[in-house]
Design an enzyme around this catalytic site. Structure first.
Site, PDB file in Angstrom:
ATOM      1  N   ASP A  92      44.359  38.255  46.693  1.00 28.53           N
ATOM      2  CA  ASP A  92      44.661  39.199  47.766  1.00 28.53           C
ATOM      3  C   ASP A  92      44.820  38.506  49.115  1.00 28.53           C
ATOM      4  O   ASP A  92      45.313  39.099  50.070  1.00 28.53           O
ATOM      5  CB  ASP A  92      43.579  40.273  47.861  1.00 28.53           C
ATOM      6  CG  ASP A  92      42.199  39.688  48.153  1.00 28.53           C
ATOM      7  OD1 ASP A  92      41.968  39.254  49.301  1.00 28.53           O
ATOM      8  OD2 ASP A  92      41.347  39.672  47.246  1.00 28.53           O
ATOM      9  N   ASP A 112      45.613  31.157  42.105  1.00 26.71           N
ATOM     10  CA  ASP A 112      45.316  32.410  41.409  1.00 26.71           C
ATOM     11  C   ASP A 112      46.266  32.539  40.227  1.00 26.71           C
ATOM     12  O   ASP A 112      47.468  32.268  40.350  1.00 26.71           O
ATOM     13  CB  ASP A 112      45.475  33.605  42.350  1.00 26.71           C
ATOM     14  CG  ASP A 112      44.871  34.877  41.752  1.00 26.71           C
ATOM     15  OD1 ASP A 112      45.435  35.400  40.771  1.00 26.71           O
ATOM     16  OD2 ASP A 112      43.844  35.344  42.268  1.00 26.71           O
ATOM     17  N   GLY A 144      43.334  28.268  37.288  1.00 22.65           N
ATOM     18  CA  GLY A 144      42.440  27.534  38.173  1.00 22.65           C
ATOM     19  C   GLY A 144      41.588  26.509  37.451  1.00 22.65           C
ATOM     20  O   GLY A 144      41.307  25.434  37.996  1.00 22.65           O
ATOM     21  N   ASP A 162      36.591  32.639  44.272  1.00 24.32           N
ATOM     22  CA  ASP A 162      36.754  34.040  44.667  1.00 24.32           C
ATOM     23  C   ASP A 162      37.322  34.796  43.469  1.00 24.32           C
ATOM     24  O   ASP A 162      38.492  35.149  43.412  1.00 24.32           O
ATOM     25  CB  ASP A 162      37.697  34.120  45.873  1.00 24.32           C
ATOM     26  CG  ASP A 162      37.872  35.542  46.397  1.00 24.32           C
ATOM     27  OD1 ASP A 162      37.208  36.453  45.867  1.00 24.32           O
ATOM     28  OD2 ASP A 162      38.677  35.730  47.321  1.00 24.32           O
ATOM     29  N   SER A 163      36.445  35.042  42.499  1.00 26.03           N
ATOM     30  CA  SER A 163      36.877  35.577  41.212  1.00 26.03           C
ATOM     31  C   SER A 163      36.499  37.039  41.058  1.00 26.03           C
ATOM     32  O   SER A 163      35.698  37.580  41.820  1.00 26.03           O
ATOM     33  CB  SER A 163      36.245  34.771  40.072  1.00 26.03           C
ATOM     34  OG  SER A 163      34.846  34.987  40.050  1.00 26.03           O
ATOM     35  N   THR A 164      37.071  37.650  40.036  1.00 24.87           N
ATOM     36  CA  THR A 164      36.634  38.982  39.628  1.00 24.87           C
ATOM     37  C   THR A 164      35.334  38.843  38.829  1.00 24.87           C
ATOM     38  O   THR A 164      34.746  37.764  38.755  1.00 24.87           O
ATOM     39  CB  THR A 164      37.720  39.661  38.780  1.00 24.87           C
ATOM     40  OG1 THR A 164      38.069  38.795  37.686  1.00 24.87           O
ATOM     41  CG2 THR A 164      38.975  39.914  39.615  1.00 24.87           C
TER      42      THR A 164
END
Length: 288
Positions: A92, A112, A144, A162-164
Site C-alpha cells: 500500500d 511486494d 520477498g 510489513d506483512s499481512t
C-alpha cells in the site's frame, strides 16, 4: 472470516477470540481476485476508504498513520544512521512514505509480491503513494523471501517486514529460517522490525514465538512495541524489533526530540512508553 450484512456494514469476525469489528459502508469500490489474494475496497461512512485482503481489514484512511508510523520510525530512530532500507511487503506504500520522510535515508527498496495492492492504493489511497516517485525509492513486485536470498551479506541497515497475518503469502515471513536470512543481510548494527499482531490476543503465541525465533536466528536484542490500532483485532497492535549487535531497547532520543517530521502519532514519549510493556505481556512472552 468476514461478511457484509445488508450492504451497509463490513464486518470482520475473529472466531478464535469471539469478537468482531464492523464499519458502516456506503459503497463497494473494488473487488479483484489477484494471483495471490482477494482485494476489496469500500467507501465507509466515517473511516474513509477501507482496504480488505482475503476478508481481513488492512487499512483505512482514518487510522492507517498509527501503523505506518510505528512500523517505520521506531526502527529508523533505533538505528544509529540508517541509509539503506528494505521493506518486504508494504504494497500500500504507506510505510515507504514514512521511511522517505528521513532525509538521511539514501535508498529504499520495497518488495511486494502482489502488484494489485499497489494499484489499488494508487487509485483509492493517493495520500499513501505520494512519495512513490521519490528518486530514492525502488518498487519491486517479486517474492520477498527469494529477494532476501539473492541479497549480499551485510548490505542493509534497516529491514522492515510489513506483512499481512502469518498465513497464506506471508506465512514464510514468520519462520526462523527466514529470520536467519534476514540477519545475514543486515550490516553490523542493523535493525529489523516486523509487525507482530495483537498484544491482547497473541502475546503468548505469535509475539512470544517471533521473539524467540529472532533470538534463535542470531539477533542480540528484541523489543516489542504495542500501539493502538482501532480497525485491527482487539483494537491494539504491535511491532517487534530485533538488533544485530545493537540494543533495540534504546534509541536516538535526542534525534526524536529534535525532528521536524510531520507526524501524527510517533513521538519521543510514545516510543518510550511503547518500550515499557505491561505486566501481562511480560509474563506471556517469558512463559516457557
Amino acid at each position: 472470516m468476514s461478511k457484509l450484512r445488508d450492504d451497509q456494514w463490513f464486518t470482520e469476525v475473529f472466531d478464535s477470540h469471539g469478537s468482531a469489528f464492523s464499519l458502516k459502508v456506503t459503497d463497494k469500490l473494488l473487488d479483484v481476485q489477484s494471483a495471490y489474494q482477494h482485494l476489496e475496497v469500500y467507501a465507509t461512512e466515517t473511516y474513509g476508504n477501507l482496504l480488505v485482503l482475503d476478508g481481513c481489514v488492512m487499512l483505512t484512511d482514518r487510522d492507517n498513520f498509527l501503523y505506518h508510523e510505528m512500523i517505520a520510525h521506531p526502527a529508523l530512530f533505533t538505528h544509529q544512521a540508517p541509509k539503506r532500507v528494505v521493506i518486504i511487503g508494504g504494497g500500500d506504500c504507506g510505510t515507504l512514505k514514512e521511511v522517505l520522510r528521513h532525509p538521511g535515508v539514501e535508498h529504499v527498496t520495497q518488495i511486494d509480491i502482489d502488484e494489485e495492492v499497489t494499484k489499488a492504493s494508487e487509485r483509492f489511497f493517493p495520500a499513501l503513494v505520494e512519495s512513490n516517485n521519490d528518486p530514492r525509492a525502488e518498487l519491486l513486485f517479486a517474492d520477498g523471501v527469494k529477494w532476501v536470498d539473492d541479497t549480499p551479506d551485510e548490505s542493509i541497515d534497516v529491514l522492515i517486514i510489513d506483512s499481512t497475518d502469518p498465513v497464506g503469502p506471508a506465512e514464510g515471513l514468520f519462520k526462523t529460517d527466514f529470520l536467519r536470512r534476514c540477519h545475514r543481510i543486515l550490516k553490523d548494527g542493523g535493525v529489523m522490525v516486523q509487525q507482530s499482531e495483537s498484544p491482547l490476543y497473541h502475546s503468548g503465541t505469535i509475539i512470544r514465538e517471533l521473539r524467540n525465533d529472532m533470538q534463535e536466528a542470531g539477533f542480540d536484542s528484541v523489543a516489542t512495541l504495542p500501539f493502538p490500532q482501532p480497525v485491527y483485532p482487539s483494537g491494539w497492535w504491535s511491532v517487534t524489533l530485533a538488533g544485530k549487535n545493537t540494543d533495540v531497547n534504546t534509541f536516538r532520543e535526542q534525534a526524536v526530540a529534535n525532528h521536524d517530521l510531520p507526524l501524527e502519532y510517533y513521538t519521543l514519549e510514545a516510543h518510550r512508553g511503547a518500550l515499557a510493556l505491561p505486566p501481562f505481556m511480560r509474563r506471556a512472552i517469558a512463559a516457557k
